[in-house]
Write an enzyme that holds these catalytic residues in place. Sequence first.
Site, mmCIF file in Angstrom:
data_model
loop_
_atom_site.group_PDB
_atom_site.id
_atom_site.type_symbol
_atom_site.label_atom_id
_atom_site.label_comp_id
_atom_site.label_asym_id
_atom_site.label_seq_id
_atom_site.Cartn_x
_atom_site.Cartn_y
_atom_site.Cartn_z
ATOM 1 N N GLU A 1 40.857 40.569 26.277
ATOM 2 C CA GLU A 1 40.311 39.823 27.410
ATOM 3 C C GLU A 1 38.791 39.907 27.469
ATOM 4 O O GLU A 1 38.132 39.014 27.982
ATOM 5 C CB GLU A 1 40.930 40.359 28.714
ATOM 6 N N ILE B 1 48.176 36.701 34.656
ATOM 7 C CA ILE B 1 48.059 38.145 34.402
ATOM 8 C C ILE B 1 48.369 38.913 35.682
ATOM 9 O O ILE B 1 47.611 38.819 36.660
ATOM 10 C CB ILE B 1 46.615 38.499 33.975
HETATM 11 C C1 LIG Z 1 37.501 35.245 39.055
HETATM 12 C C2 LIG Z 1 38.468 36.391 39.022
HETATM 13 C C3 LIG Z 1 39.707 36.227 38.411
HETATM 14 C C4 LIG Z 1 40.617 37.288 38.391
HETATM 15 N N1 LIG Z 1 41.837 37.064 37.826
HETATM 16 C C5 LIG Z 1 42.736 38.061 37.804
HETATM 17 C C6 LIG Z 1 44.032 37.852 37.251
HETATM 18 O O1 LIG Z 1 44.358 36.753 36.805
HETATM 19 N N2 LIG Z 1 44.911 38.873 37.258
HETATM 20 C C7 LIG Z 1 44.586 40.109 37.750
HETATM 21 O O2 LIG Z 1 45.420 41.006 37.673
HETATM 22 N N3 LIG Z 1 43.373 40.340 38.316
HETATM 23 C C8 LIG Z 1 42.454 39.346 38.354
HETATM 24 N N4 LIG Z 1 41.223 39.568 38.927
HETATM 25 C C9 LIG Z 1 40.994 40.835 39.579
HETATM 26 C C10 LIG Z 1 39.975 41.700 38.905
HETATM 27 O O3 LIG Z 1 40.411 42.140 37.658
HETATM 28 C C11 LIG Z 1 39.706 42.826 39.915
HETATM 29 O O4 LIG Z 1 38.999 42.223 40.977
HETATM 30 C C12 LIG Z 1 38.913 43.929 39.344
HETATM 31 O O5 LIG Z 1 39.713 44.636 38.438
HETATM 32 C C13 LIG Z 1 38.374 44.860 40.429
HETATM 33 O O6 LIG Z 1 39.390 45.308 41.274
HETATM 34 P P1 LIG Z 1 39.243 45.241 42.888
HETATM 35 O O7 LIG Z 1 38.850 43.856 43.254
HETATM 36 O O8 LIG Z 1 40.484 45.828 43.488
HETATM 37 O O9 LIG Z 1 37.995 46.158 43.238
HETATM 38 P P2 LIG Z 1 37.983 47.727 43.381
HETATM 39 O O10 LIG Z 1 38.708 48.344 42.266
HETATM 40 O O11 LIG Z 1 38.369 48.081 44.778
HETATM 41 O O12 LIG Z 1 36.442 48.012 43.174
HETATM 42 C C14 LIG Z 1 35.467 47.776 44.190
HETATM 43 C C15 LIG Z 1 34.107 48.257 43.659
HETATM 44 O O13 LIG Z 1 34.156 49.672 43.387
HETATM 45 C C16 LIG Z 1 33.769 49.917 42.054
HETATM 46 N N5 LIG Z 1 34.553 51.014 41.492
HETATM 47 C C17 LIG Z 1 35.915 51.123 41.518
HETATM 48 N N6 LIG Z 1 36.287 52.240 40.856
HETATM 49 C C18 LIG Z 1 35.141 52.834 40.401
HETATM 50 C C19 LIG Z 1 34.870 53.996 39.623
HETATM 51 N N7 LIG Z 1 35.853 54.785 39.183
HETATM 52 N N8 LIG Z 1 33.578 54.284 39.339
HETATM 53 C C20 LIG Z 1 32.565 53.482 39.770
HETATM 54 N N9 LIG Z 1 32.758 52.370 40.518
HETATM 55 C C21 LIG Z 1 34.034 52.045 40.822
HETATM 56 C C22 LIG Z 1 34.075 48.637 41.318
HETATM 57 O O14 LIG Z 1 33.329 48.521 40.154
HETATM 58 C C23 LIG Z 1 33.717 47.588 42.337
HETATM 59 O O15 LIG Z 1 32.341 47.332 42.332
HETATM 60 C C24 LIG Z 1 40.293 38.537 38.978
HETATM 61 C C25 LIG Z 1 39.042 38.703 39.604
HETATM 62 C C26 LIG Z 1 38.142 37.651 39.638
HETATM 63 C C27 LIG Z 1 36.831 37.858 40.332
#
Ligand SMILES: Cc1cc2nc3c(=O)[nH]c(=O)nc-3n(C[C@H](O)[C@H](O)[C@H](O)COP(=O)(O)OP(=O)(O)OC[C@H]3O[C@@H](n4cnc5c(N)ncnc54)[C@H](O)[C@@H]3O)c2cc1C
Length: 384
Positions: free
Chosen positions: A251, A130
């Site tokens: 998902e 993904i």
């Molecule tokens: C085990 C695992 C597998 C994954 N596999 C995939 C994959 O295959 N493909 C893929 O594309 N992604 C994948 N991901 C990524 C996952 O979808 C993202 O980590 C997730 O969407 C959060 O994005 P970020 O890490 O950039 O955190 P950020 O978006 O930077 O968020 C950091 C923190 O801020 C909070 N936050 C952000 N925006 C807001 C808001 N508007 N209001 C309140 N709080 C907020 C979040 O909830 C979080 O606690 C995976 C993640 C994990 C842990």
Amino acid sequence: MSVLAFPAPPVRPDDESLRRDVRTFLGTALAQRTPLERAESWNGFDRDFSRALGQRGWLGMTWPREFGGHDRTAYERYVVMEETLAAGAPVAAHWIADRQSGPTILRYGTEAQKRAILPRIAAGECTFCIGMSEPDAGSDLAATRTRAEKQGDGTWRVSGTKLWTTYAHEADYMILFCRTSGTPADRQKGTSQMLVDMRDTPGVTVRPVHDLMGQHHFNEVHFEDAVLPADALLGTEGQGWAQVMGELAFERSGPERFLSSIQLLIELIGALQGSEGAAAQQAVGRLFAHLVTLRHMSRGVATLLERGEDASVHAAIVKDLGATFEQDLPDIARSLVDQEPDLESTSRFAAVLAYTAMAAPAFSLRGGTREILRGIIARQLGLR
Ligand SMILES: Cc1cc2nc3c(=O)[nH]c(=O)nc-3n(C[C@H](O)[C@H](O)[C@H](O)COP(=O)(O)OP(=O)(O)OC[C@H]3O[C@@H](n4cnc5c(N)ncnc54)[C@H](O)[C@@H]3O)c2cc1C
């Protein structure tokens, strides 16, 4: 408040006979799998196992026969998912494709894309990853910067970086979410989905990112002037946002959202045998009550999916409550059994506890963070 009604699933004897068949198969296929390996179910990558499921008709189950599917119901698929996860089967080689990439292609793909790819997924021969998250666009997916520019000859030239891409290093294909027009300031507008052949696209580099346990499941994927054929576009140019939201509903909806820690619950009960006091009985009883309730709710989501209704808010609720249940389990288990978590331990409980405690922080991130899910639920309730 009708939006929060979770319909009850019907009781159908056929599903239970399928469940027996799946259990019998898994009993043999997984006989050698250790408790620790079973705890790693989500991350277990085994093409042979996926192929064996495909041969039994247990992948692509709800898809039409003309695309390799089996015309079965969402519940029947649910039964297979539930049994494989509860048994700690290695699901990573098939389940992204079976759960979301395949259904997305079925809904939006061209006839040629459906014919070329869906039968291979249903046979357990084709692995997907993904491509949504980016360094500055995880939760804020609309800020995506990876760009696909249409060339004069109809091909697409792609540049950008995807992050946290689970099993990109093994995948045959990626569904890439990217910008095909405008700028990140345009938000949802101008985004599209592309089908990327991960085996045969020059300009795509996959680099490992190690997780908390030092294991390699994640990746960073770089696109550097990678050229995709004209028929790589999936669905309608500019409609990527609507398409990707539908994909996220697939998902977030399944039993995987409360069964990730199930092996630890099994080991906890084993470790308590013979010595359980009232406090332990109460704690385990409470865990089971939560589990049964989550299962009812999750099967309610399957009912909505079967009816073709929008299940996105229900799925968000199940995922949020399910992640809380899964994440609470290691702490509860640790408070009830006097054993140190240790991956190398010969004690099944200690090894599974160590793994689950380290894996659990990710449960409320993957597939959408807790805060984002609660935002979706609040919006639906008219609270924001
Ligand atoms: C085990 C695992 C597998 C994954 N596999 C995939 C994959 O295959 N493909 C893929 O594309 N992604 C994948 N991901 C990524 C996952 O979808 C993202 O980590 C997730 O969407 C959060 O994005 P970020 O890490 O950039 O955190 P950020 O978006 O930077 O968020 C950091 C923190 O801020 C909070 N936050 C952000 N925006 C807001 C808001 N508007 N209001 C309140 N709080 C907020 C979040 O909830 C979080 O606690 C995976 C993640 C994990 C842990």
